[in-house]
Each structure stands twice: as structure tokens, then as C-alpha cells.
Design a protein around this motif. Structure first.
Motif, short mmCIF file in Angstrom:
data_model
loop_
_atom_site.label_atom_id
_atom_site.label_comp_id
_atom_site.label_asym_id
_atom_site.label_seq_id
_atom_site.Cartn_x
_atom_site.Cartn_y
_atom_site.Cartn_z
N ALA A 1 -18.69 -24.09 -17.73
CA ALA A 1 -19.84 -24.78 -18.33
C ALA A 1 -19.43 -25.35 -19.68
N ALA A 2 -20.02 -26.47 -20.03
CA ALA A 2 -19.85 -27.02 -21.37
C ALA A 2 -20.57 -26.12 -22.36
N ASN A 3 -20.09 -26.11 -23.60
CA ASN A 3 -20.65 -25.18 -24.58
C ASN A 3 -21.64 -25.83 -25.53
N THR A 4 -21.92 -27.11 -25.39
CA THR A 4 -22.95 -27.78 -26.20
C THR A 4 -23.82 -28.63 -25.29
N ALA A 5 -25.04 -28.92 -25.75
CA ALA A 5 -25.96 -29.72 -24.94
C ALA A 5 -25.42 -31.13 -24.72
N ASN A 6 -24.82 -31.71 -25.74
CA ASN A 6 -24.30 -33.07 -25.63
C ASN A 6 -23.14 -33.12 -24.64
N ALA A 7 -22.21 -32.13 -24.74
CA ALA A 7 -21.08 -32.08 -23.80
C ALA A 7 -21.58 -31.80 -22.38
N TRP A 8 -22.65 -31.02 -22.27
CA TRP A 8 -23.24 -30.73 -20.96
C TRP A 8 -23.74 -32.00 -20.29
N LEU A 9 -24.44 -32.85 -21.05
CA LEU A 9 -24.94 -34.12 -20.50
C LEU A 9 -23.79 -35.01 -20.02
N LYS A 10 -22.75 -35.13 -20.83
CA LYS A 10 -21.65 -36.03 -20.50
C LYS A 10 -20.86 -35.54 -19.29
N THR A 11 -20.56 -34.24 -19.26
CA THR A 11 -19.75 -33.73 -18.14
C THR A 11 -20.53 -33.71 -16.84
N ASN A 12 -21.87 -33.55 -16.90
CA ASN A 12 -22.67 -33.60 -15.67
C ASN A 12 -22.60 -34.99 -15.05
N LYS A 13 -22.56 -36.02 -15.87
CA LYS A 13 -22.51 -37.40 -15.35
C LYS A 13 -21.14 -37.72 -14.76
N GLN A 14 -20.08 -37.25 -15.46
CA GLN A 14 -18.74 -37.65 -15.05
C GLN A 14 -18.08 -36.64 -14.10
N GLY A 15 -18.42 -35.36 -14.22
CA GLY A 15 -17.81 -34.35 -13.37
C GLY A 15 -16.61 -33.70 -14.03
N PHE A 16 -15.90 -32.87 -13.25
CA PHE A 16 -14.80 -32.08 -13.78
C PHE A 16 -13.57 -32.23 -12.89
N VAL A 17 -12.42 -31.87 -13.47
CA VAL A 17 -11.16 -31.79 -12.74
C VAL A 17 -10.72 -30.33 -12.77
N LEU A 18 -10.61 -29.70 -11.58
CA LEU A 18 -10.16 -28.32 -11.47
C LEU A 18 -8.77 -28.32 -10.86
N GLU A 19 -7.84 -27.65 -11.52
CA GLU A 19 -6.45 -27.60 -11.06
C GLU A 19 -6.03 -26.15 -10.84
N LYS A 20 -5.19 -25.95 -9.83
CA LYS A 20 -4.67 -24.62 -9.51
C LYS A 20 -3.15 -24.65 -9.55
N TYR A 21 -2.57 -23.64 -10.23
CA TYR A 21 -1.13 -23.52 -10.35
C TYR A 21 -0.71 -22.08 -10.01
#
Length: 700
Positions: free
Chosen positions: A54-74
């Protein structure tokens, strides 16, 4: 989400109460603006790894919800060995699921409805009726903060909803011999610049079952029960709890529709326990309780141990002591109290309880089975100090009420007997053991012990409170100038009447202080041998022991002279020319205690007929570089080595340097301004013996 969406009604039904409570818990905490980033948590299960972010601020939450995330496994390690570099397994782009896919989950999961409303709803604001441009800006900020806060709280309660929102992932493709690194970051976009990602390490070997809540307690009252359990220890594991109740200890049912969240846990005042007040249908019915925790991934932990109990009816009336009158008889008093007449039908009897200290566990029943109609009684066994209570015992089991305590003290001015037969001894460690004959008074309280180090000084009290036993252990410093210790004891009764002091007990301290050390004052080389002189030890009647070590022959220490007289010198005739000797001296008293040995002196015995082997012994003072340069001349064919001695003002010379015959110059860097130094040089000749001593005095 439009105004007619069925989710909105579900949202308001399940969210309103939660939002109001949560707002109250955070409204008074001044926000600290953190650095925008995406935080990542992992939870290892037996066959999969759960991830939540989860994003740790309301503003970052709004932006990441619109654009999405990249999850990587190593892969970080395999078969217990770390790989030279991370081995990438896959990369996934994760976004929130479309609105039309939420309906089935929302209908069965209220937390999913909260998240859906936060992500897609038109409005998400509790309170606020002001209007105007500034008010609208404020409302927008509040709404964004509420969407952010409550959606994350709901995601903590439902992992399925978190995955639906693009904030969670289940990795089932794991191997037991591998350790993984998972990285999360916002999908690259100009709006997400500056939002940092993060990573976690996880392995199937890290699996641990969720623990059961501990220290569960139930306190029962009149048709109520207060439940409490440990919170602080598991606050990083559990975010909420489920509390269940049963009337038969087998079939349990939840006490609340939503999980319990500790709203009293704040950064400046962290909570240590959880509390819940339950209302009981009736008293004298056994109720059973158990509790389990809910993790950030929606997992439910083990149940706690079951606690049980019954509600207890309270007696509505309380006795009150109104008067206590001392009579002419010793240790007797008449006690009066009040109690409503209408309460007599509810009680079985009264009790008189007494204690010598006003502590609940100290009270004992002094008179029992006092009839319910009585309001006065006489008691003849008072002590010197009495705290009394009147207790009403109800007819229903467990009912009782006590009055407030009243202090009763019979008049007493007679002090206890003077302590006698005082004895004691001191061991070599300074531990003092005292004992005396015990007092036998009924109202006896204890003893006060006093100590002094001189006969005429005012003794100091050692016991802060009177001690009950007729023994006392003290600790003193043995190694000081006082040879005796003085003790006396005073007896005290419960009315704090003090006896006269006992006879003074005088104890001799053991002799554990060694005598002071003698000090060498000078030495001289004579034809007959080496003459050494010393200053005597300051203690009288001691034996001075002079020891010598032959350095040339690598010999050990041997005592060469013992004396008890006051002559502080000795001429050592058993010396060999060309040998170097080291001397030390110590004092020994009658108790066999030794002083520390003196600082040793080193002397070279040179035979008579010394030849001149050193010429032109001189110096140069270099104050800029803070040094003294010494130089000399000699015939290297005759000289084996040079020995130089150095001394400062008021000190004896000591060996400073020993250099080979090829060296005719040496530098002294250990000098200080305005200090005088004296240097001596002597050559050891190849044919044996020494040259004459040459001396320089240098004012630096």
C-alpha cells in the motif's frame, strides 16, 4: 460509481460506524508528512507466500491506484547458499480490477464494499457542511484522506478485497529450497515520479503458525463481564480480534459483527491490553469466552484459552461506622454503626474485621455471626493499632459490603524493656553480626540499631524502620583509621514508645590494613660493596625486609637483610664487580601483613681503579624542535657498550639508554621547557669493568 449503485447503500450500512470511531482516534494526532513510498508486507504459509502492499500517503495512494504497480520476484538463495546475483523469476503489472467485477465480492464482504466505494464512489466524506471555495478544497482533501485511510483499514480485514484492489498477491509457485526477494514499485508514469518502492525477503522455511492470544482475563460483576487480554506483544501480528461467548463451553457465538480494533493505541501512548465490556442476561449463569486474532492478510489465528465465570449480584447497602468509644477497661471499645433497616432482609449477618495495617489482605474476622438487627457491640482484644471494619454478609452467595476502615488506638505510654545481652563480632570482610535478648511485650514493634566509630560522636541510626528480629547484620569498611566500632539498640512498641538505649557494645576491628611502604632515599658504591638507604615505614614495630635480584646472572629475588631497628641503611658486600643488581624493600607488621614493595632501584657495582673511557661528553639544546642532543668520544676498540642514566630534579638517576660502542650520539625527545635534566654516561670495557662516570647538567 454512480448515485444509483447498490454498493453505496451497502457501504453506508457497514462503514459509517467504523469511520466515525476511526476518525475520533486519529483526529487529535498531528499528522507527520512521510516520504511517499509503497510499503510491502509478506506472510509465509505452508504452500504459498502472501504479499500485501500500500502507498503510505493519500496522494501517493491516488496516483498508484490509477497507474498500478510492478511486482517482481527474484531468487536470493538456493539450497542454503546465496546466489552471486539475484535471479529474476517474473515480473507482473498489477492494477485494480474493473468495477463490474466487484459485485459478487461486495455482496458477501462488507470490507470489499468499503474499498469499492473508496476507489469508485462519487462521494466519500463524513461531516463538513461549510461552503465556498476554501471549504470545497478542504472537503476534497478530507475526502481523499478518508478514502485512503478507510480503504487500507478495510483491506487489512479482507485479503480477497485487497487482491481485487491491486494491493495483494498470492504466490503459489514456491520451492522449499529457495529464498525469494519480492520488489514492488509504482508503474512508471510522470505522476508517480518520486514514489519509492520497497522489497521483502521470504522463504517457505519462515512459516510460523499464528499464535493464540495470551493472558485472557474475565472480571465479573453484577450482570456484566469485563474481558481483557494482551495486546502489545502481538500488535505487529494482529490488527483486530474476534471475541466469542458460550453458555455451555461448547457452542460459541461472536459477540460483535465487526472485528474489534484497538482505537486507544496511539504513538504517544501505546496500548498494552485490549478491553471489552459484555452485558450478561442474568447472574449466577456461567459464561465462557474465547478470543482469536486477525492478521493483516485476513488470517484468523488460534483460539485463546477459555475463561469463564458468573455474574454476581451486588448488595445495595453498605454499613458505616459512626462512633468508637474506648472504655475504662484495658483494650476494650464499643463500636457503633449504621445500616438501613430495609436492608436487614437482604443480609444474613454482620462481621467485625480487624487489621494492624489498612491493607485488604491483612483483615481478619474478629467477631462473626453478629445478628442483622444489631448496630452496636463491645470488643475487648484491641491491640496497640487497630483498623476495624463492619462487613455485611448477604443472603445470596457472594454478596458482601464492608464499611470504610476506622482507626482505633488504646492509650499506651509505657515503653518496652531496654534491650540486653548485646553481643557481636566482625569478620575480616567487615561483616558485623549483632544479637541480643528478644523483648516479650505483646505490643512490641521492633528495634532500632545505632552505630558510631568514635566513643564521643553521636551515633547514626542504621534501621530505617524498626526491625522485628533480635539480630542485625551490618557492613563496615575495615581498611580505615578507626580501630573500634560502637553499637547500641533501642526497643520500640506499636505506639512508638522508645526504650532507653542498651549498653554500648564496643567491637575491635580486625587488622587488615598493611603498613605503609618504606622508600629508598639513596645509594652509593663503596669499596666493600653497595650501600643503600631508605626512609622507614610510618607504622611502628614493623620488620623491614630488603630483597635483591642479580640482573646480570638472571637471578631471582632473595631476601638479603631483615631488621626491626630504626637504622634505615644496609651495605651489601656480597656483590660481584661488573654485575647489575636490583633492590626493593617492604615492611611487615605483627599480623603478618605486608606493605606494597617500594619502587625498585637498579645499581651496577663497578670495581675500584676505574679508567677513563669517555671523553668530550657534551650537549646541544634545540628548543625549536624540543630536543637535547648528547654526544661524546671514546675508543671503540676498548669499549663494549655505553650505559646512560637520566634524572630530573629531586629524583634518583635511572637507566635511560644502553647503546653499542659504535653509537656516540643520542637524542632525548622527552624534555619539557624550564626543566633541568642530569645525564650520566659510563662505558663497559671489553676487558671487563667500567669507565668513570661522566655527568652533564642541562637546563632546557
Amino acid at each position: 460509481m454512480n448515485k444509483k449503485s447498490p454498493m453505496k447503500y451497502t457501504y453506508y450500512c457497514c462503514l459509517f460506524f467504523l469511520m466515525v470511531l476511526y476518525q475520533k482516534s486519529v483526529a487529535q494526532v498531528k499528522p507527520i508528512v512521510p516520504i511517499p513510498k509503497v510499503q510491502l508486507l509478506s506472510r509465509v504459509q505452508k504452500d504459498k507466500i502472501l504479499l500485501r502492499w500500500a502507498a503510505n500517503t493519500a496522494n501517493a495512494w491516488l496516483k498508484t491506484n490509477k497507474q498500478g504497480f510492478v511486482l517482481e520476484k527474484y531468487v536470493l538463495a538456493r539450497d542454503g547458499k546465496r546466489l552471486p546475483q539475484l535471479e529474476k523469476v517474473w515480473q507482473k503489472n498489477i492494477k485494480v480490477s474493473p468495477l463490474e467485477t466487484w459485485k459478487a465480492l461486495v455482496e458477501k464482504d462488507n470490507h470489499a464494499a468499503i474499498i469499492a466505494q473508496a476507489l469508485f464512489g462519487e462521494r466519500f466524506l463524513v461531516g463538513g457542511t461549510a461552503t465556498g471555495q476554501l471549504a470545497n478544497i478542504q472537503h476534497t482533501l478530507q475526502e481523499n484522506q478518508q478514502r485512503f485511510s478507510f480503504s487500507l483499514l478495510a483491506a487489512d480485514m479482507s485479503f480477497e478485497a485487497a487482491k481485487k484492489a491491486g494491493w495483494g498477491f498470492e504466490d503459489t509457485q514456491i520451492r522449499s529450497n529457495e529464498k525469494y526477494v519480492y520488489k514492488i514499485k509504482p508503474l512508471a508514469h510522470k505522476t508517480t515520479l518520486g514514489i519509492k518502492g520497497t522489497a521483502v525477503i521470504a522463504s517457505s522455511k519462515d512459516y510460523e503458525p499464528l499464535p493464540a492470544p495470551i493472558d485472557v482475563q474475565a472480571i465479573f460483576g453484577d450482570r456484566r463481564a469485563m474481558l481483557t487480554w494482551e495486546y502489545q506483544k502481538f500488535k505487529t501480528i494482529y490488527i483486530a480480534y474476534l471475541l466469542e461467548r458460550s453458555e455451555d463451553g461448547v457452542s460459541f457465538a461472536p459477540l460483535h459483527q465487526e472485528p474489534l480494533v484497538n482505537l486507544n493505541d496511539k504513538p504517544n501512548a501505546p496500548a498494552k491490553r485490549m478491553f471489552y465490556a459484555d452485558t450478561l442476561a442474568k447472574n449466577q449463569q456461567t459464561y465462557y469466552y474465547r478470543v482469536r486474532g486477525i492478521s493483516t492478510f485476513g488470517e484468523k489465528g488460534k483460539y485463546s484459552k477459555i475463561v469463564s465465570g458468573k455474574g454476581k449480584p451486588l448488595l445495595p447497602y453498605t454499613p458505616r461506622i459512626t462512633n468508637v468509644q474506648l472504655t475504662d477497661r484495658p483494650n476494650e471499645a464499643v463500636i457503633h454503626w449504621e445500616f438501613p433497616q430495609k436492608g436487614e432482609a437482604l443480609i444474613h449477618k454482620f462481621q467485625l474485621t480487624i487489621a494492624n495495617k489498612d491493607q485488604e489482605n491483612a483483615y481478619k474476622v474478629a467477631m462473626d455471626s453478629i445478628p442483622a438487627h444489631l448496630r452496636k457491640l463491645s470488643y475487648r482484644k484491641l491491640g496497640s493499632t487497630n483498623y476495624i471494619k463492619i462487613k455485611a454478609i448477604g443472603k445470596t452467595k457472594g454478596q458482601q459490603k464492608s464499611s470504610f476502615a476506622t482507626l482505633v488506638q488504646p492509650i499506651d505510654t509505657l515503653p518496652p524493656a531496654i534491650p540486653s545481652q548485646l553481643e557481636g563480632k566482625i569478620d575480616t570482610l567487615g561483616v558485623v553480626k549483632l544479637s541480643w535478648k528478644p523483648n516479650g511485650e505483646n505490643d512490641f514493634l521492633g528495634y532500632r540499631v545505632f552505630r558510631g566509630f568514635t566513643k564521643k560522636e553521636e551515633p547514626v541510626q542504621l534501621t530505617y524502620d524498626p526491625i522485628a528480629e533480635a539480630t542485625f547484620t551490618d557492613t563496615i569498611v575495615v581498611k580505615n583509621l578507626n580501630s573500634k566500632v560502637y553499637y547500641k539498640v533501642v526497643a520500640v512498641d506499636q505506639r512508638f514508645n522508645h526504650s532507653k538505649p542498651s549498653n554500648v557494645l564496643v567491637l575491635d576491628k580486625p587488622d587488615v590494613i598493611p603498613p605503609s611502604a618504606p622508600v629508598f632515599s639513596s645509594y652509593a658504591i663503596k669499596k666493600e660493596g653497595i650501600l643503600v638507604r631508605w626512609e622507614l615505614s610510618s607504622e611502628a614495630a614493623v620488620t623491614h625486609v630488603l630483597s635483591r635480584k642479580d640482573l646480570t646472572a638472571n637471578g631471582g629475588w632473595e631476601a638479603v637483610y631483615r631488621t626491626q631497628d630504626t637504622l634505615g641503611h644496609y651495605q651489601d658486600k656480597k656483590v660481584i664487580a661488573g654485575h647489575r643488581y636490583r633492590y626493593r624493600i617492604y615492611a611487615q607488621d605483627k599480623a603478618g601483613l605486608h606493605s606494597a614493595p617500594s619502587s625498585p632501584i637498579t645499581v651496577e657495582y663497578v670495581a675500584t681503579g676505574l679508567v677513563k673511557g669517555v671523553r668530550g661528553f657534551d650537549y646541544i639544546v634545540d628548543r625549536e624542535k624540543n630536543k637535547i642532543i648528547l654526544f661524546w668520544k671514546a675508543d671503540p676498540k676498548k669499549v663494549l657498550e655505553y650505559t646512560l642514566y637520566k634524572q630530573t630534579q629531586d629524583q634518583q638517576p635511572s637507566t635511560w639508554r644502553i647503546v653499542p660502542a659504535t653509537i656516540t650520539e643520542i637524542i632525548d625527545l622527552q624534555v619539557s621547557p624550564n626543566e633541568s635534566y642530569q645525564y650520566h654516561i659510563r662505558a663497559m670495557l671489553k676487558k671487563g669493568g667500567f669507565s668513570k662516570m661522566q655527568t652533564l647538567t642541562v637546563k632546557f
